[in-house]
Design a protein around this motif. Structure first.
Motif, PDB file in Angstrom:
ATOM      1  N   GLY A 131       0.383  -1.343  -0.089  1.00 16.83           N
ATOM      2  CA  GLY A 131      -0.196   0.210   0.263  1.00 16.83           C
ATOM      3  C   GLY A 131       0.928   1.755  -0.160  1.00 16.83           C
ATOM      4  N   CYS A 132       0.207   2.130   0.626  1.00 16.68           N
ATOM      5  CA  CYS A 132       1.170   3.678   0.524  1.00 16.68           C
ATOM      6  C   CYS A 132       2.071   3.570   1.136  1.00 16.68           C
ATOM      7  CB  CYS A 132       0.129   4.725   1.307  1.00 16.68           C
ATOM      8  SG  CYS A 132      -0.883   5.308   0.146  1.00 16.68           S
ATOM      9  N   GLY A 133       3.282   3.797   0.383  1.00 17.36           N
ATOM     10  CA  GLY A 133       4.436   3.415   1.520  1.00 17.36           C
ATOM     11  C   GLY A 133       4.928   1.727   1.785  1.00 17.36           C
ATOM     12  N   ARG A 134       4.561   0.990   0.999  1.00 14.75           N
ATOM     13  CA  ARG A 134       4.755  -0.472   1.026  1.00 14.75           C
ATOM     14  C   ARG A 134       4.183  -1.373   2.759  1.00 14.75           C
ATOM     15  NH1 ARG A 134       5.691  -0.216  -3.973  1.00 14.75           N
ATOM     16  NH2 ARG A 134       7.285   0.342  -4.624  1.00 14.75           N
ATOM     17  N   GLU A 135       3.860   0.481   3.050  1.00  9.72           N
ATOM     18  CA  GLU A 135       2.957  -1.025   4.455  1.00  9.72           C
ATOM     19  C   GLU A 135       1.628  -1.296   3.958  1.00  9.72           C
ATOM     20  OE1 GLU A 135       3.450   3.000   6.391  1.00  9.72           O
ATOM     21  OE2 GLU A 135       5.581   2.511   6.593  1.00  9.72           O
ATOM     22  N   ASP A 136       1.117  -2.010   5.613  1.00  4.86           N
ATOM     23  CA  ASP A 136      -0.174  -2.615   5.120  1.00  4.86           C
ATOM     24  C   ASP A 136      -1.147  -1.009   4.937  1.00  4.86           C
ATOM     25  OD1 ASP A 136      -0.139  -4.982   5.524  1.00  4.86           O
ATOM     26  OD2 ASP A 136      -0.567  -5.254   7.501  1.00  4.86           O
ATOM     27  N   ALA A 137      -2.059  -0.712   4.353  1.00  5.50           N
ATOM     28  CA  ALA A 137      -2.940   0.796   4.507  1.00  5.50           C
ATOM     29  C   ALA A 137      -4.581  -0.447   3.601  1.00  5.50           C
ATOM     30  CB  ALA A 137      -2.552   1.241   3.445  1.00  5.50           C
ATOM     31  N   ILE A 138      -5.305   1.534   4.134  1.00  7.54           N
ATOM     32  CA  ILE A 138      -6.287   0.946   3.937  1.00  7.54           C
ATOM     33  C   ILE A 138      -6.487   1.757   3.137  1.00  7.54           C
ATOM     34  CG2 ILE A 138      -9.221   1.540   4.319  1.00  7.54           C
ATOM     35  CD1 ILE A 138      -8.690   0.481   6.885  1.00  7.54           C
ATOM     36  N   VAL A 139      -6.412   1.636   1.174  1.00 12.13           N
ATOM     37  CA  VAL A 139      -6.076   2.474  -0.019  1.00 12.13           C
ATOM     38  C   VAL A 139      -7.866   3.156  -0.417  1.00 12.13           C
ATOM     39  CG1 VAL A 139      -4.145   1.485  -0.205  1.00 12.13           C
ATOM     40  CG2 VAL A 139      -6.159   0.413  -1.408  1.00 12.13           C
ATOM     41  N   TRP A 140      -7.184   4.368  -1.612  1.00 12.99           N
ATOM     42  CA  TRP A 140      -8.972   4.959  -1.599  1.00 12.99           C
ATOM     43  C   TRP A 140      -8.553   4.472  -3.494  1.00 12.99           C
ATOM     44  CZ3 TRP A 140     -13.128   7.580  -0.842  1.00 12.99           C
ATOM     45  CH2 TRP A 140     -13.769   8.464  -1.505  1.00 12.99           C
ATOM     46  N   GLY A 141      -9.430   4.158  -4.226  1.00 14.55           N
ATOM     47  CA  GLY A 141      -9.429   3.908  -5.546  1.00 14.55           C
ATOM     48  C   GLY A 141      -8.633   2.893  -6.242  1.00 14.55           C
ATOM     49  N   PRO A 142      -8.961   2.619  -7.535  1.00 17.05           N
ATOM     50  CA  PRO A 142      -8.620   1.027  -8.262  1.00 17.05           C
ATOM     51  C   PRO A 142      -7.372   1.105  -8.410  1.00 17.05           C
ATOM     52  CG  PRO A 142      -9.890   2.766  -9.803  1.00 17.05           C
ATOM     53  CD  PRO A 142      -9.825   3.336  -7.977  1.00 17.05           C
ATOM     54  N   LYS A 143      -6.303   2.117  -9.099  1.00 12.98           N
ATOM     55  CA  LYS A 143      -4.803   1.995  -8.357  1.00 12.98           C
ATOM     56  C   LYS A 143      -4.501   2.342  -7.093  1.00 12.98           C
ATOM     57  CE  LYS A 143      -5.274   2.581 -13.299  1.00 12.98           C
ATOM     58  NZ  LYS A 143      -3.834   3.691 -14.364  1.00 12.98           N
ATOM     59  N   ALA A 144      -5.006   2.047  -5.809  1.00 11.51           N
ATOM     60  CA  ALA A 144      -4.966   2.682  -4.029  1.00 11.51           C
ATOM     61  C   ALA A 144      -3.628   3.777  -4.191  1.00 11.51           C
ATOM     62  CB  ALA A 144      -3.249   1.577  -3.711  1.00 11.51           C
ATOM     63  N   GLN A 145      -4.130   5.478  -4.948  1.00 11.19           N
ATOM     64  CA  GLN A 145      -3.603   6.286  -5.836  1.00 11.19           C
ATOM     65  C   GLN A 145      -3.740   6.792  -3.684  1.00 11.19           C
ATOM     66  OE1 GLN A 145      -6.456   5.162  -6.651  1.00 11.19           O
ATOM     67  NE2 GLN A 145      -7.090   6.266  -8.498  1.00 11.19           N
ATOM     68  N   TYR A 146      -4.637   7.489  -2.925  1.00 14.78           N
ATOM     69  CA  TYR A 146      -4.448   6.965  -1.874  1.00 14.78           C
ATOM     70  C   TYR A 146      -4.607   6.359  -0.691  1.00 14.78           C
ATOM     71  CZ  TYR A 146      -5.630  11.642  -4.753  1.00 14.78           C
ATOM     72  OH  TYR A 146      -5.445  11.911  -5.625  1.00 14.78           O
ATOM     73  N   CYS A 147      -4.043   6.957   0.926  1.00 15.68           N
ATOM     74  CA  CYS A 147      -4.590   6.032   1.761  1.00 15.68           C
ATOM     75  C   CYS A 147      -4.561   7.134   3.472  1.00 15.68           C
ATOM     76  CB  CYS A 147      -3.690   4.828   2.136  1.00 15.68           C
ATOM     77  SG  CYS A 147      -1.480   6.053   2.539  1.00 15.68           S
ATOM     78  N   ILE A 148      -5.553   5.637   4.100  1.00 13.96           N
ATOM     79  CA  ILE A 148      -5.861   6.738   5.465  1.00 13.96           C
ATOM     80  C   ILE A 148      -4.403   7.205   5.914  1.00 13.96           C
ATOM     81  CG2 ILE A 148      -6.729   6.989   7.599  1.00 13.96           C
ATOM     82  CD1 ILE A 148      -8.650   4.776   6.541  1.00 13.96           C
TER      83      ILE A 148
END
Length: 142
Positions: A73-90
């Motif tokens: 995910g964001c920053g190569r860590e586990d993430a809750i992501v937004w969008g089909p390409k994981a453009q954003y995360c919490i």
């Protein structure tokens, strides 16, 4: 932003997402620009459908918009992501009662210009007295 009771201020504590946390994101949210969001769990229990209502009353419903992503995910860590390409995360969350977040900051790690905050809408009950504002509780460190 004002000092003291600003509900969009964060503690700076790291946010540690889990798959189980998706269920706690369900419900009504609003952002600082007047949009509101209704998050519902998809039938598989792994993604959230987002219904977005803009201030001009435009409504869009997007299936599988939010999901838990392990590792990359964001920053190569586990993430809750937004969008089909994981453009954003919490990036951050504040809680009133673990593990239910009441304020979220979405964005891209390392990019300060691209972020936004959501506040959880508290369900209202008829004839219920107003409750005290939620207190911030931080998630435990793993």
């Amino acid at each position: 932003s004002s000092a003291g009771g600003d509900p969009m201020r964060f503690s700076g504590q790291p946010f540690r997402p889990t798959l189980a946390m998706l269920a706690h994101l369900c419900g009504q949210w609003r952002d600082t620009k007047g949009s509101s969001y209704t998050l519902d769990m998809d039938s598989g229990g792994h993604c959230l459908t987002v219904e977005t209502r803009r201030p001009n009353q435009e409504v869009r419903k997007t299936a599988d918009q939010i999901r838990f992503q392990r590792g990359d995910g964001c920053g190569r860590e586990d993430a809750i992501v937004w969008g089909p390409k994981a453009q954003y995360c919490i990036l951050e969350a504040d809680f009133d009662d673990l593990p239910r977040p009441i304020v979220l900051r979405w964005g891209k790690k390392g990019i300060q210009k691209v972020d936004w905050a959501w506040m959880k809408e508290q369900p209202t009950r008829p004839h219920a007295p107003p409750s005290a504002p939620p207190r911030a509780v931080r998630p435990p460190r793993s």
